[in-house]
Design a protein around this motif. Structure first.
Motif, PDB file in Angstrom:
ATOM      1  N   MET A  77      -2.458  -5.027  -1.587  1.00 35.66           N
ATOM      2  CA  MET A  77      -2.714  -3.662  -2.041  1.00 35.66           C
ATOM      3  C   MET A  77      -2.348  -3.471  -3.513  1.00 35.66           C
ATOM      4  SD  MET A  77      -4.171  -2.012   0.417  1.00 35.66           S
ATOM      5  CE  MET A  77      -5.031  -3.557   0.669  1.00 35.66           C
ATOM      6  N   ALA A  78      -1.339  -4.180  -3.986  1.00 33.72           N
ATOM      7  CA  ALA A  78      -0.947  -4.095  -5.396  1.00 33.72           C
ATOM      8  C   ALA A  78      -2.066  -4.597  -6.308  1.00 33.72           C
ATOM      9  CB  ALA A  78       0.325  -4.908  -5.644  1.00 33.72           C
ATOM     10  N   ARG A  79      -2.868  -5.526  -5.796  1.00 33.38           N
ATOM     11  CA  ARG A  79      -3.914  -6.145  -6.612  1.00 33.38           C
ATOM     12  C   ARG A  79      -5.288  -5.534  -6.399  1.00 33.38           C
ATOM     13  NH1 ARG A  79      -4.366 -11.926  -5.693  1.00 33.38           N
ATOM     14  NH2 ARG A  79      -5.239 -11.912  -7.762  1.00 33.38           N
ATOM     15  N   ASP A  80      -5.420  -4.594  -5.471  1.00 33.73           N
ATOM     16  CA  ASP A  80      -6.719  -4.013  -5.115  1.00 33.73           C
ATOM     17  C   ASP A  80      -7.013  -2.812  -6.008  1.00 33.73           C
ATOM     18  OD1 ASP A  80      -8.923  -2.748  -3.937  1.00 33.73           O
ATOM     19  OD2 ASP A  80      -8.270  -3.253  -1.901  1.00 33.73           O
ATOM     20  N   ASP A  81      -8.036  -2.916  -6.843  1.00 29.14           N
ATOM     21  CA  ASP A  81      -8.330  -1.820  -7.773  1.00 29.14           C
ATOM     22  C   ASP A  81      -8.944  -0.598  -7.092  1.00 29.14           C
ATOM     23  OD1 ASP A  81     -10.893  -2.796  -7.351  1.00 29.14           O
ATOM     24  OD2 ASP A  81     -11.219  -3.395  -9.433  1.00 29.14           O
ATOM     25  N   LYS A  82      -9.207  -0.694  -5.786  1.00 31.02           N
ATOM     26  CA  LYS A  82      -9.679   0.482  -5.042  1.00 31.02           C
ATOM     27  C   LYS A  82      -8.498   1.341  -4.555  1.00 31.02           C
ATOM     28  CE  LYS A  82     -12.403  -2.090  -2.274  1.00 31.02           C
ATOM     29  NZ  LYS A  82     -12.348  -3.411  -2.665  1.00 31.02           N
ATOM     30  N   VAL A  83      -7.297   0.800  -4.681  1.00 31.58           N
ATOM     31  CA  VAL A  83      -6.083   1.516  -4.274  1.00 31.58           C
ATOM     32  C   VAL A  83      -5.611   2.364  -5.453  1.00 31.58           C
ATOM     33  CG1 VAL A  83      -3.674   1.196  -3.547  1.00 31.58           C
ATOM     34  CG2 VAL A  83      -5.474  -0.296  -2.634  1.00 31.58           C
ATOM     35  N   ASP A  84      -5.153   3.599  -5.151  1.00 28.09           N
ATOM     36  CA  ASP A  84      -4.722   4.481  -6.234  1.00 28.09           C
ATOM     37  C   ASP A  84      -3.500   3.906  -6.957  1.00 28.09           C
ATOM     38  OD1 ASP A  84      -2.152   6.427  -5.410  1.00 28.09           O
ATOM     39  OD2 ASP A  84      -3.181   5.473  -3.733  1.00 28.09           O
ATOM     40  N   ASP A  85      -3.346   4.299  -8.222  1.00 25.27           N
ATOM     41  CA  ASP A  85      -2.277   3.759  -9.071  1.00 25.27           C
ATOM     42  C   ASP A  85      -0.886   4.031  -8.514  1.00 25.27           C
ATOM     43  OD1 ASP A  85      -4.005   2.621 -10.868  1.00 25.27           O
ATOM     44  OD2 ASP A  85      -3.749   4.152 -12.410  1.00 25.27           O
ATOM     45  N   MET A  86      -0.680   5.189  -7.911  1.00 19.07           N
ATOM     46  CA  MET A  86       0.634   5.523  -7.369  1.00 19.07           C
ATOM     47  C   MET A  86       1.030   4.496  -6.298  1.00 19.07           C
ATOM     48  SD  MET A  86       1.770   9.065  -5.429  1.00 19.07           S
ATOM     49  CE  MET A  86       0.519   8.899  -4.159  1.00 19.07           C
ATOM     50  N   THR A  87       0.121   4.180  -5.411  1.00 21.27           N
ATOM     51  CA  THR A  87       0.409   3.228  -4.342  1.00 21.27           C
ATOM     52  C   THR A  87       0.542   1.815  -4.895  1.00 21.27           C
ATOM     53  OG1 THR A  87      -0.743   4.617  -2.746  1.00 21.27           O
ATOM     54  CG2 THR A  87      -0.396   2.324  -2.120  1.00 21.27           C
ATOM     55  N   ARG A  88      -0.300   1.456  -5.839  1.00 18.03           N
ATOM     56  CA  ARG A  88      -0.202   0.126  -6.461  1.00 18.03           C
ATOM     57  C   ARG A  88       1.148  -0.030  -7.157  1.00 18.03           C
ATOM     58  NH1 ARG A  88      -4.999  -1.209 -10.127  1.00 18.03           N
ATOM     59  NH2 ARG A  88      -4.152  -3.291  -9.949  1.00 18.03           N
ATOM     60  N   ALA A  89       1.601   1.020  -7.821  1.00 15.62           N
ATOM     61  CA  ALA A  89       2.907   0.989  -8.482  1.00 15.62           C
ATOM     62  C   ALA A  89       4.027   0.809  -7.454  1.00 15.62           C
ATOM     63  CB  ALA A  89       3.126   2.267  -9.288  1.00 15.62           C
ATOM     64  N   SER A  90       3.938   1.533  -6.348  1.00 15.59           N
ATOM     65  CA  SER A  90       4.955   1.426  -5.300  1.00 15.59           C
ATOM     66  C   SER A  90       4.958   0.038  -4.664  1.00 15.59           C
ATOM     67  CB  SER A  90       4.749   2.493  -4.232  1.00 15.59           C
ATOM     68  OG  SER A  90       5.001   3.775  -4.769  1.00 15.59           O
ATOM     69  N   CYS A  91       3.797  -0.565  -4.543  1.00 16.82           N
ATOM     70  CA  CYS A  91       3.728  -1.933  -4.018  1.00 16.82           C
ATOM     71  C   CYS A  91       4.453  -2.900  -4.952  1.00 16.82           C
ATOM     72  CB  CYS A  91       2.278  -2.373  -3.840  1.00 16.82           C
ATOM     73  SG  CYS A  91       1.425  -1.572  -2.452  1.00 16.82           S
ATOM     74  N   GLY A  92       4.245  -2.749  -6.249  1.00 18.49           N
ATOM     75  CA  GLY A  92       4.948  -3.589  -7.224  1.00 18.49           C
ATOM     76  C   GLY A  92       6.453  -3.389  -7.156  1.00 18.49           C
ATOM     77  N   GLU A  93       6.880  -2.127  -7.052  1.00 20.52           N
ATOM     78  CA  GLU A  93       8.308  -1.835  -6.926  1.00 20.52           C
ATOM     79  C   GLU A  93       8.883  -2.462  -5.665  1.00 20.52           C
ATOM     80  OE1 GLU A  93       9.367   2.309  -7.210  1.00 20.52           O
ATOM     81  OE2 GLU A  93       7.905   2.646  -8.794  1.00 20.52           O
ATOM     82  N   SER A  94       8.201  -2.288  -4.547  1.00 26.36           N
ATOM     83  CA  SER A  94       8.702  -2.819  -3.276  1.00 26.36           C
ATOM     84  C   SER A  94       8.793  -4.341  -3.301  1.00 26.36           C
ATOM     85  CB  SER A  94       7.819  -2.357  -2.118  1.00 26.36           C
ATOM     86  OG  SER A  94       8.016  -0.981  -1.886  1.00 26.36           O
ATOM     87  N   LEU A  95       7.821  -4.978  -3.896  1.00 30.96           N
ATOM     88  CA  LEU A  95       7.886  -6.441  -4.016  1.00 30.96           C
ATOM     89  C   LEU A  95       9.109  -6.860  -4.822  1.00 30.96           C
ATOM     90  CD1 LEU A  95       4.093  -7.114  -4.559  1.00 30.96           C
ATOM     91  CD2 LEU A  95       5.472  -8.033  -2.663  1.00 30.96           C
TER      92      LEU A  95
END
Length: 107
Positions: free
Chosen positions: A46-64
């Motif tokens: 999900m962090a790498r999927d450009d169809k996912v909104d930036d807020m969620t992509r950011a949270s995925c990066g943080e969680s990782l």
């Protein structure tokens, strides 16, 4: 609900494009409490999927980043595969919480 059921349910929400952005973002953040290959794989996807909104992509990066810090295991593979907002947030969390890893990340 046991722990296994909880993280699997969170992954289901994260991967569900019919769920609201807020629900998916909350799931991404809550997944930082679980460290296993399926959680990491889902967050990375999900962090790498450009169809996912930036807020969620950011949270995925943080969680990782939080998972790696909690397990005290830096992953060059995860770091190198992130881009954009997810990588920015990943690096921010590392710099703030694990200063000894700064030499392992891009500046």
């Amino acid at each position: 609900m046991n722990t296994i059921e909880k993280w699997k349910k969170l992954i289901d929400i994260l991967l569900d494009f019919t769920a609201s952005d807020a629900e998916r973002d909350d799931a991404a953040m809550d997944l930082s409490n679980y460290s296993n290959d399926e959680v990491i794989s889902s967050l990375l996807e999900m962090a790498r999927d450009d169809k996912v909104d930036d807020m969620t992509r950011a949270s995925c990066g943080e969680s990782l980043a939080i998972i790696l810090i909690d397990t005290n295991t830096f992953s060059t593979e995860i770091h190198d595969s992130l881009e954009g907002i997810s990588k920015t947030e990943f690096i921010k969390i590392i710099k703030h919480n694990k200063r000894e890893w700064i030499d392992k990340i891009d500046h």
